[in-house]
Enzyme design. Structure first.
Site, mmCIF file in Angstrom:
data_model
loop_
_atom_site.group_PDB
_atom_site.id
_atom_site.type_symbol
_atom_site.label_atom_id
_atom_site.label_comp_id
_atom_site.label_asym_id
_atom_site.label_seq_id
_atom_site.Cartn_x
_atom_site.Cartn_y
_atom_site.Cartn_z
ATOM 1 N N ASN A 7 -59.079 -90.438 60.410
ATOM 2 C CA ASN A 7 -58.955 -89.401 61.427
ATOM 3 C C ASN A 7 -57.482 -89.341 61.800
ATOM 4 O O ASN A 7 -56.978 -90.195 62.524
ATOM 5 C CB ASN A 7 -59.822 -89.752 62.644
ATOM 6 C CG ASN A 7 -59.872 -88.605 63.639
ATOM 7 O OD1 ASN A 7 -59.100 -87.655 63.539
ATOM 8 N ND2 ASN A 7 -60.770 -88.710 64.605
ATOM 9 N N ARG A 64 -61.514 -86.494 58.461
ATOM 10 C CA ARG A 64 -62.002 -85.570 59.479
ATOM 11 C C ARG A 64 -60.978 -84.436 59.564
ATOM 12 O O ARG A 64 -59.807 -84.674 59.824
ATOM 13 C CB ARG A 64 -62.098 -86.279 60.823
ATOM 14 C CG ARG A 64 -62.448 -85.332 61.919
ATOM 15 C CD ARG A 64 -62.382 -85.966 63.287
ATOM 16 N NE ARG A 64 -62.718 -84.964 64.263
ATOM 17 C CZ ARG A 64 -62.047 -84.797 65.398
ATOM 18 N NH1 ARG A 64 -61.032 -85.581 65.691
ATOM 19 N NH2 ARG A 64 -62.408 -83.864 66.241
ATOM 20 N N HIS A 153 -67.119 -80.592 67.164
ATOM 21 C CA HIS A 153 -67.973 -81.791 67.267
ATOM 22 C C HIS A 153 -69.121 -81.742 66.261
ATOM 23 O O HIS A 153 -70.158 -82.376 66.462
ATOM 24 C CB HIS A 153 -68.613 -81.927 68.670
ATOM 25 C CG HIS A 153 -67.694 -82.417 69.729
ATOM 26 N ND1 HIS A 153 -67.904 -82.128 71.074
ATOM 27 C CD2 HIS A 153 -66.588 -83.183 69.679
ATOM 28 C CE1 HIS A 153 -66.950 -82.692 71.783
ATOM 29 N NE2 HIS A 153 -66.130 -83.338 70.969
ATOM 30 N N LEU A 182 -71.366 -85.755 75.180
ATOM 31 C CA LEU A 182 -70.637 -85.809 76.456
ATOM 32 C C LEU A 182 -69.643 -86.956 76.425
ATOM 33 O O LEU A 182 -69.949 -88.086 76.797
ATOM 34 C CB LEU A 182 -71.625 -85.999 77.624
ATOM 35 C CG LEU A 182 -72.807 -85.025 77.696
ATOM 36 C CD1 LEU A 182 -73.736 -85.403 78.846
ATOM 37 C CD2 LEU A 182 -72.309 -83.592 77.859
ATOM 38 N N ARG A 214 -60.475 -80.669 80.329
ATOM 39 C CA ARG A 214 -60.581 -79.236 80.014
ATOM 40 C C ARG A 214 -61.554 -78.563 80.976
ATOM 41 O O ARG A 214 -62.579 -79.156 81.340
ATOM 42 C CB ARG A 214 -61.085 -79.021 78.585
ATOM 43 C CG ARG A 214 -60.164 -79.528 77.507
ATOM 44 C CD ARG A 214 -60.666 -79.061 76.142
ATOM 45 N NE ARG A 214 -60.000 -79.744 75.066
ATOM 46 C CZ ARG A 214 -60.627 -80.502 74.160
ATOM 47 N NH1 ARG A 214 -61.942 -80.676 74.217
ATOM 48 N NH2 ARG A 214 -59.944 -81.089 73.207
ATOM 49 N N GLU A 330 -69.757 -90.779 64.247
ATOM 50 C CA GLU A 330 -69.133 -89.746 63.421
ATOM 51 C C GLU A 330 -68.640 -90.326 62.096
ATOM 52 O O GLU A 330 -68.656 -89.645 61.070
ATOM 53 C CB GLU A 330 -68.006 -89.068 64.198
ATOM 54 C CG GLU A 330 -68.572 -88.222 65.337
ATOM 55 C CD GLU A 330 -67.557 -87.774 66.358
ATOM 56 O OE1 GLU A 330 -66.931 -86.738 66.141
ATOM 57 O OE2 GLU A 330 -67.389 -88.461 67.376
HETATM 58 P P1 AMP Z 1 -65.757 -90.671 74.522
HETATM 59 O O1 AMP Z 1 -64.766 -89.533 74.487
HETATM 60 O O2 AMP Z 1 -67.035 -90.342 73.817
HETATM 61 O O3 AMP Z 1 -65.178 -91.980 74.110
HETATM 62 O O4 AMP Z 1 -66.178 -90.846 76.061
HETATM 63 C C1 AMP Z 1 -65.259 -91.155 77.066
HETATM 64 C C2 AMP Z 1 -65.924 -90.976 78.409
HETATM 65 O O5 AMP Z 1 -67.085 -91.828 78.486
HETATM 66 C C3 AMP Z 1 -65.028 -91.326 79.588
HETATM 67 O O6 AMP Z 1 -65.044 -90.298 80.555
HETATM 68 C C4 AMP Z 1 -65.707 -92.561 80.158
HETATM 69 O O7 AMP Z 1 -65.629 -92.603 81.527
HETATM 70 C C5 AMP Z 1 -67.157 -92.372 79.799
HETATM 71 N N1 AMP Z 1 -67.852 -93.657 79.848
HETATM 72 C C6 AMP Z 1 -67.711 -94.712 79.027
HETATM 73 N N2 AMP Z 1 -68.483 -95.740 79.461
HETATM 74 C C7 AMP Z 1 -69.119 -95.312 80.586
HETATM 75 C C8 AMP Z 1 -70.037 -95.897 81.512
HETATM 76 N N3 AMP Z 1 -70.482 -97.143 81.349
HETATM 77 N N4 AMP Z 1 -70.471 -95.140 82.535
HETATM 78 C C9 AMP Z 1 -70.039 -93.872 82.706
HETATM 79 N N5 AMP Z 1 -69.182 -93.281 81.882
HETATM 80 C C10 AMP Z 1 -68.720 -93.971 80.828
#
Ligand code: AMP
Length: 350
Positions: A7, A64, A153, A182, A214, A330
């Site tokens: 990536n 990717r 995504h 998310l 965003r 992914e």
């Molecule tokens: P990603 O882009 O998929 O790595 O997700 C990042 C997001 O996941 C960030 O906003 C983190 O705050 C959220 N996140 C990771 N672990 C937790 C958790 N245990 N509780 C709430 N949000 C989380």
């Protein structure tokens, strides 16, 4: 068999080497700050050199690639024509496609005989019907200027579909779900009979859900107001909408873990706005799908935040729908895509 997943971003490069079919990770490296002032890594060539990997020993490298435009509906074997096509798509993804191409070119240079495969973030959404992807703008802007919904995504939504179908004990082509990726970036996808039929990200990843930084959906006239009345330049508007908005803009930070711990009004409001947007998309996609087997939560927030999941599903209508939590992968999806391309290549060659 060894398959690598790369990536390659504008200032970072993630590299993972897998032994297949066991799935064992042989190398896992992240090179950051590429090309930044004071960084020891000046460019992607140096980043790839710093991995100390002999690419001639690797059976396939899966990249990717963010934007495949209308041309790429599936993952493809990279050749000169594919490189030119990814280059032609740079205006649609000016930050991402050049960095993706850099990674491809450096490996071509170092190991010209190693098979490289492009896996596009947009390809899973190639099945969107026209009524989902054409914006209500002058039609020539779609035909001549390629302005349309592409969706992103795709590797994550495709992976979630496979996993959800297995958990639901259904054939992929009979699975009807709403997938919610998310993370810091976030998107929803309506999947009908195993095909993406609507998705929340659009011409760029800015549209749709409220994300870490965003804004997601807003009245497009706000961008013009920022320029004409607030005196922001086009670049400043871009930066505001992509980097200073979303949860960060609403409550000063974008890590949901921290926001959940806070008890102030602004933190609560930020989560309420995010949750309401997710619910609105689920509602819209239930109408599009007519039958929904499950709502699938994924990404850092979807996988970890029971608070967000419960808030989203705490609704008279949604209470009757099954919800699943699936950890997205992914990289595994990219490997599977590589294996699919290699298999098809053998069939074509036979
Ligand atoms: P990603 O882009 O998929 O790595 O997700 C990042 C997001 O996941 C960030 O906003 C983190 O705050 C959220 N996140 C990771 N672990 C937790 C958790 N245990 N509780 C709430 N949000 C989380």
């Amino acid at each position: 068999m060894k398959i690598a997943v790369i990536n390659s971003g504008s200032s970072s490069l993630k590299f993972k080497l897998f032994e297949m079919p066991s799935g064992r990770v042989i190398i896992n490296k992240l090179v950051e700050h590429i090309g930044e002032p004071n960084s020891s890594v000046k460019n992607h060539f140096e980043a790839i050199e710093s991995l100390h990997v002999n690419f001639a020993d690797i059976d396939a490298v899966g990249h990717r690639v963010v934007h495949g435009g209308e041309k790429f509906r599936n993952s493809v074997l990279i050749d000169d024509e594919v490189i030119e096509a990814i280059k032609d798509l740079i205006p649609l993804a000016p930050l991402h496609n050049p960095a993706n191409l850099e990674g491809i070119k450096v490996i071509r240079h170092k190991a010209p005989d190693t098979v490289q495969i492009a896996v596009f973030d947009t390809a899973f959404h190639a099945t969107l019907p026209k009524e989902a992807f054409v914006y209500a703008l002058p039609y020539e802007m779609y035909e001549k200027n390629q302005i349309r919904r592409y969706g992103f995504h795709g590797t994550s939504h495709a992976y979630l579909l496979q996993e959800a179908a297995a958990l639901l004990n259904k054939k992929v082509q009979e699975t009807n779900i709403i997938t919610l990726h998310l993370g810091n970036g976030a998107s929803a996808c309506a999947i009908k009979n195993g095909k993406s039929c609507d998705t929340s990200m659009g011409f760029t990843p800015l549209e749709g859900l409220v994300m870490g930084t965003r804004c997601g959906d807003i009245d497009p006239a706000i961008a013009l107001f920022m320029q004409n009345e607030l005196g922001l330049s086009a670049d400043e508007v871009d930066n505001t909408l992509n980097k200073k908005s979303g949860l960060l803009g609403l409550c000063g930070e974008n890590d949901v873990r921290n926001i959940e711990r806070r008890s102030d009004e602004r933190a609560k409001l930020a989560l309420d706005i995010m949750v309401r947007r997710i619910q609105k998309y689920i509602g819209a996609y239930m109408i599009v799908l007519e039958e929904v087997d499950a709502v699938v939560f994924s990404g850092g927030i979807g996988e970890n935040s029971s608070y967000v999941r419960e808030k989203v599903m705490n609704n008279k209508i949604l209470k009757n729908i099954k919800s699943l939590v699936i950890k997205t992968n992914e990289e595994l999806q990219i490997i599977n895509e590589c294996l699919w391309v290699l298999k098809n290549r053998k069939i074509t060659q036979a």
